[in-house]
Design a protein around this motif. Structure first.
Motif, PDB file in Angstrom:
ATOM      1  N   THR A  49       0.843  -1.195   0.000  1.00  0.00           N
ATOM      2  CA  THR A  49       0.000   0.000   0.000  1.00  0.00           C
ATOM      3  C   THR A  49       0.874   1.240   0.000  1.00  0.00           C
ATOM      4  O   THR A  49       0.592   2.224  -0.687  1.00  0.00           O
ATOM      5  CB  THR A  49      -0.930  -0.003   1.234  1.00  0.00           C
ATOM      6  N   TYR A  50       1.939   1.195   0.769  1.00  0.00           N
ATOM      7  CA  TYR A  50       2.895   2.308   0.856  1.00  0.00           C
ATOM      8  C   TYR A  50       3.383   2.691  -0.547  1.00  0.00           C
ATOM      9  O   TYR A  50       3.400   3.868  -0.903  1.00  0.00           O
ATOM     10  CB  TYR A  50       4.056   1.880   1.756  1.00  0.00           C
ATOM     11  N   GLU A  51       3.750   1.715  -1.335  1.00  0.00           N
ATOM     12  CA  GLU A  51       4.213   1.971  -2.706  1.00  0.00           C
ATOM     13  C   GLU A  51       3.073   2.462  -3.588  1.00  0.00           C
ATOM     14  O   GLU A  51       3.249   3.387  -4.389  1.00  0.00           O
ATOM     15  CB  GLU A  51       4.824   0.715  -3.308  1.00  0.00           C
ATOM     16  N   LEU A  52       1.905   1.839  -3.439  1.00  0.00           N
ATOM     17  CA  LEU A  52       0.767   2.187  -4.295  1.00  0.00           C
ATOM     18  C   LEU A  52       0.289   3.625  -4.098  1.00  0.00           C
ATOM     19  O   LEU A  52      -0.216   4.233  -5.035  1.00  0.00           O
ATOM     20  CB  LEU A  52      -0.392   1.221  -4.053  1.00  0.00           C
ATOM     21  N   ILE A  53       0.433   4.166  -2.889  1.00  0.00           N
ATOM     22  CA  ILE A  53      -0.037   5.540  -2.676  1.00  0.00           C
ATOM     23  C   ILE A  53       1.068   6.576  -2.822  1.00  0.00           C
ATOM     24  O   ILE A  53       0.851   7.752  -2.570  1.00  0.00           O
ATOM     25  CB  ILE A  53      -0.774   5.714  -1.337  1.00  0.00           C
ATOM     26  N   GLY A  54       2.252   6.136  -3.231  1.00  0.00           N
ATOM     27  CA  GLY A  54       3.319   7.089  -3.507  1.00  0.00           C
ATOM     28  C   GLY A  54       4.393   7.181  -2.447  1.00  0.00           C
ATOM     29  O   GLY A  54       5.092   8.194  -2.355  1.00  0.00           O
ATOM     30  N   GLY A  55       4.535   6.143  -1.636  1.00  0.00           N
ATOM     31  CA  GLY A  55       5.613   6.111  -0.652  1.00  0.00           C
ATOM     32  C   GLY A  55       5.483   7.188   0.409  1.00  0.00           C
ATOM     33  O   GLY A  55       4.381   7.585   0.800  1.00  0.00           O
ATOM     34  N   ASP A  56       6.617   7.662   0.859  1.00  0.00           N
ATOM     35  CA  ASP A  56       6.670   8.649   1.936  1.00  0.00           C
ATOM     36  C   ASP A  56       5.818   9.877   1.621  1.00  0.00           C
ATOM     37  O   ASP A  56       5.032  10.333   2.456  1.00  0.00           O
ATOM     38  CB  ASP A  56       8.127   9.064   2.182  1.00  0.00           C
ATOM     39  N   ALA A  57       5.954  10.406   0.419  1.00  0.00           N
ATOM     40  CA  ALA A  57       5.201  11.607   0.036  1.00  0.00           C
ATOM     41  C   ALA A  57       3.701  11.344   0.031  1.00  0.00           C
ATOM     42  O   ALA A  57       2.909  12.207   0.435  1.00  0.00           O
ATOM     43  CB  ALA A  57       5.658  12.105  -1.333  1.00  0.00           C
ATOM     44  N   GLY A  58       3.299  10.156  -0.406  1.00  0.00           N
ATOM     45  CA  GLY A  58       1.877   9.809  -0.438  1.00  0.00           C
ATOM     46  C   GLY A  58       1.284   9.691   0.952  1.00  0.00           C
ATOM     47  O   GLY A  58       0.181  10.187   1.221  1.00  0.00           O
ATOM     48  N   VAL A  59       2.005   9.045   1.867  1.00  0.00           N
ATOM     49  CA  VAL A  59       1.526   8.911   3.250  1.00  0.00           C
ATOM     50  C   VAL A  59       1.466  10.285   3.902  1.00  0.00           C
ATOM     51  O   VAL A  59       0.493  10.628   4.578  1.00  0.00           O
ATOM     52  CB  VAL A  59       2.424   7.950   4.065  1.00  0.00           C
ATOM     53  N   ALA A  60       2.498  11.095   3.690  1.00  0.00           N
ATOM     54  CA  ALA A  60       2.527  12.446   4.267  1.00  0.00           C
ATOM     55  C   ALA A  60       1.355  13.284   3.764  1.00  0.00           C
ATOM     56  O   ALA A  60       0.686  13.972   4.551  1.00  0.00           O
ATOM     57  CB  ALA A  60       3.853  13.125   3.946  1.00  0.00           C
ATOM     58  N   LEU A  61       1.080  13.217   2.474  1.00  0.00           N
ATOM     59  CA  LEU A  61      -0.027  13.987   1.909  1.00  0.00           C
ATOM     60  C   LEU A  61      -1.366  13.504   2.458  1.00  0.00           C
ATOM     61  O   LEU A  61      -2.236  14.323   2.793  1.00  0.00           O
ATOM     62  CB  LEU A  61      -0.007  13.902   0.383  1.00  0.00           C
ATOM     63  N   LEU A  62      -1.554  12.199   2.562  1.00  0.00           N
ATOM     64  CA  LEU A  62      -2.776  11.656   3.128  1.00  0.00           C
ATOM     65  C   LEU A  62      -2.988  12.189   4.544  1.00  0.00           C
ATOM     66  O   LEU A  62      -4.092  12.618   4.894  1.00  0.00           O
ATOM     67  CB  LEU A  62      -2.727  10.125   3.132  1.00  0.00           C
ATOM     68  N   ARG A  96      -0.606  14.627  13.758  1.00  0.00           N
ATOM     69  CA  ARG A  96      -0.367  14.340  12.345  1.00  0.00           C
ATOM     70  C   ARG A  96       0.892  13.503  12.170  1.00  0.00           C
ATOM     71  O   ARG A  96       0.918  12.527  11.434  1.00  0.00           O
ATOM     72  CB  ARG A  96      -0.255  15.658  11.569  1.00  0.00           C
ATOM     73  N   ASP A  97       1.951  13.886  12.883  1.00  0.00           N
ATOM     74  CA  ASP A  97       3.221  13.162  12.769  1.00  0.00           C
ATOM     75  C   ASP A  97       3.088  11.726  13.258  1.00  0.00           C
ATOM     76  O   ASP A  97       3.650  10.804  12.658  1.00  0.00           O
ATOM     77  CB  ASP A  97       4.319  13.879  13.544  1.00  0.00           C
ATOM     78  N   LYS A  98       2.331  11.511  14.326  1.00  0.00           N
ATOM     79  CA  LYS A  98       2.152  10.154  14.849  1.00  0.00           C
ATOM     80  C   LYS A  98       1.340   9.299  13.876  1.00  0.00           C
ATOM     81  O   LYS A  98       1.672   8.130  13.655  1.00  0.00           O
ATOM     82  CB  LYS A  98       1.489  10.182  16.220  1.00  0.00           C
ATOM     83  N   LEU A  99       0.296   9.872  13.280  1.00  0.00           N
ATOM     84  CA  LEU A  99      -0.477   9.114  12.287  1.00  0.00           C
ATOM     85  C   LEU A  99       0.407   8.782  11.088  1.00  0.00           C
ATOM     86  O   LEU A  99       0.391   7.652  10.594  1.00  0.00           O
ATOM     87  CB  LEU A  99      -1.719   9.884  11.837  1.00  0.00           C
ATOM     88  N   TYR A 100       1.192   9.746  10.645  1.00  0.00           N
ATOM     89  CA  TYR A 100       2.104   9.530   9.519  1.00  0.00           C
ATOM     90  C   TYR A 100       3.079   8.384   9.826  1.00  0.00           C
ATOM     91  O   TYR A 100       3.261   7.475   9.009  1.00  0.00           O
ATOM     92  CB  TYR A 100       2.854  10.826   9.210  1.00  0.00           C
ATOM     93  N   MET A 101       3.689   8.417  11.006  1.00  0.00           N
ATOM     94  CA  MET A 101       4.648   7.372  11.367  1.00  0.00           C
ATOM     95  C   MET A 101       3.964   6.012  11.451  1.00  0.00           C
ATOM     96  O   MET A 101       4.499   5.002  10.990  1.00  0.00           O
ATOM     97  CB  MET A 101       5.337   7.710  12.697  1.00  0.00           C
ATOM     98  N   PHE A 102       2.765   5.983  12.049  1.00  0.00           N
ATOM     99  CA  PHE A 102       2.036   4.731  12.160  1.00  0.00           C
ATOM    100  C   PHE A 102       1.660   4.193  10.781  1.00  0.00           C
ATOM    101  O   PHE A 102       1.915   3.023  10.469  1.00  0.00           O
ATOM    102  CB  PHE A 102       0.782   4.895  13.023  1.00  0.00           C
ATOM    103  N   LEU A 103       1.042   5.039   9.951  1.00  0.00           N
ATOM    104  CA  LEU A 103       0.598   4.575   8.635  1.00  0.00           C
ATOM    105  C   LEU A 103       1.754   4.144   7.755  1.00  0.00           C
ATOM    106  O   LEU A 103       1.612   3.222   6.950  1.00  0.00           O
ATOM    107  CB  LEU A 103      -0.232   5.657   7.933  1.00  0.00           C
ATOM    108  N   SER A 104       2.899   4.770   7.902  1.00  0.00           N
ATOM    109  CA  SER A 104       4.066   4.372   7.120  1.00  0.00           C
ATOM    110  C   SER A 104       4.347   2.880   7.310  1.00  0.00           C
ATOM    111  O   SER A 104       4.461   2.133   6.342  1.00  0.00           O
ATOM    112  CB  SER A 104       5.281   5.208   7.539  1.00  0.00           C
ATOM    113  N   GLY A 105       4.443   2.447   8.540  1.00  0.00           N
ATOM    114  CA  GLY A 105       4.709   1.035   8.807  1.00  0.00           C
ATOM    115  C   GLY A 105       3.525   0.138   8.511  1.00  0.00           C
ATOM    116  O   GLY A 105       3.676  -0.952   7.954  1.00  0.00           O
ATOM    117  N   TRP A 106       2.337   0.596   8.871  1.00  0.00           N
ATOM    118  CA  TRP A 106       1.123  -0.202   8.670  1.00  0.00           C
ATOM    119  C   TRP A 106       0.873  -0.475   7.192  1.00  0.00           C
ATOM    120  O   TRP A 106       0.364  -1.530   6.819  1.00  0.00           O
ATOM    121  CB  TRP A 106      -0.055   0.549   9.293  1.00  0.00           C
ATOM    122  N   MET A 107       1.291   0.467   6.354  1.00  0.00           N
ATOM    123  CA  MET A 107       1.079   0.323   4.916  1.00  0.00           C
ATOM    124  C   MET A 107       2.230  -0.388   4.213  1.00  0.00           C
ATOM    125  O   MET A 107       2.217  -0.529   3.000  1.00  0.00           O
ATOM    126  CB  MET A 107       0.843   1.691   4.283  1.00  0.00           C
ATOM    127  N   GLY A 108       3.223  -0.836   4.965  1.00  0.00           N
ATOM    128  CA  GLY A 108       4.305  -1.616   4.368  1.00  0.00           C
ATOM    129  C   GLY A 108       5.578  -0.843   4.121  1.00  0.00           C
ATOM    130  O   GLY A 108       6.514  -1.366   3.513  1.00  0.00           O
TER     131      GLY A 108
END
Length: 136
Positions: A14-27, A56-68
């Motif tokens: 999922t991390y790759e599909l939504i655009g990696g770091d930039a995609g998770v940050a934007l979400l 926001r930063d905590k959600l970003y960090m969590f989703l980064s790992g959760w999304m692969g």
């Protein structure tokens, strides 16, 4: 952590599909932007501090790992223990539904759609429902 949103037939995370770091940050930016400005999310917004940066930063960090992607939250804070970390907050159906609706807007605003949106929505709803600690 395990990527819970990608359909089994898909080889990318999922991390790759939504655009990696930039995609998770934007979400995450969009999620907290909507939470901060959409009147229908006022109860959800009231549960957060005036400055949303740490949330926001905590959600970003969590989703980064959760999304692969990189497991940033675990590296910094240890196991997420989501339910325990959310126990201080009164979370019912209204707060759950506002969180999910806010995330739907965020996903749509960054172009997450189709099977990926459906899979993420199911996982987000299940997780948000698990956070409930009050009736109603």
């Amino acid at each position: 952590m395990q990527d819970n949103a990608v359909p089994a037939s898909d080889k990318k995370t999922t991390y790759e599909l939504i655009g990696g770091d930039a995609g998770v940050a934007l979400l995450c930016d969009r999620f907290y932007g909507f939470m901060d400005t959409v009147p229908q999310f006022k109860e959800l917004r009231a549960m957060h501090p005036a400055d949303l940066k740490e949330s926001r930063d905590k959600l970003y960090m969590f989703l980064s790992g959760w999304m692969g992607g990189p497991d940033l939250f675990v590296e910094k804070f240890g196991h997420p223990r989501l339910r325990g970390r959310h126990m201080p907050f009164s979370i019912g159906v209204q707060e759950r539904d506002q969180w999910v609706a806010c995330m739907v807007l965020a996903m749509e605003s960054v172009g997450i759609d189709g099977d990926l949106k459906t899979a993420l929505l199911g996982n987000f709803f299940h997780t948000a429902d698990f956070m409930r600690n009050k009736e109603g």
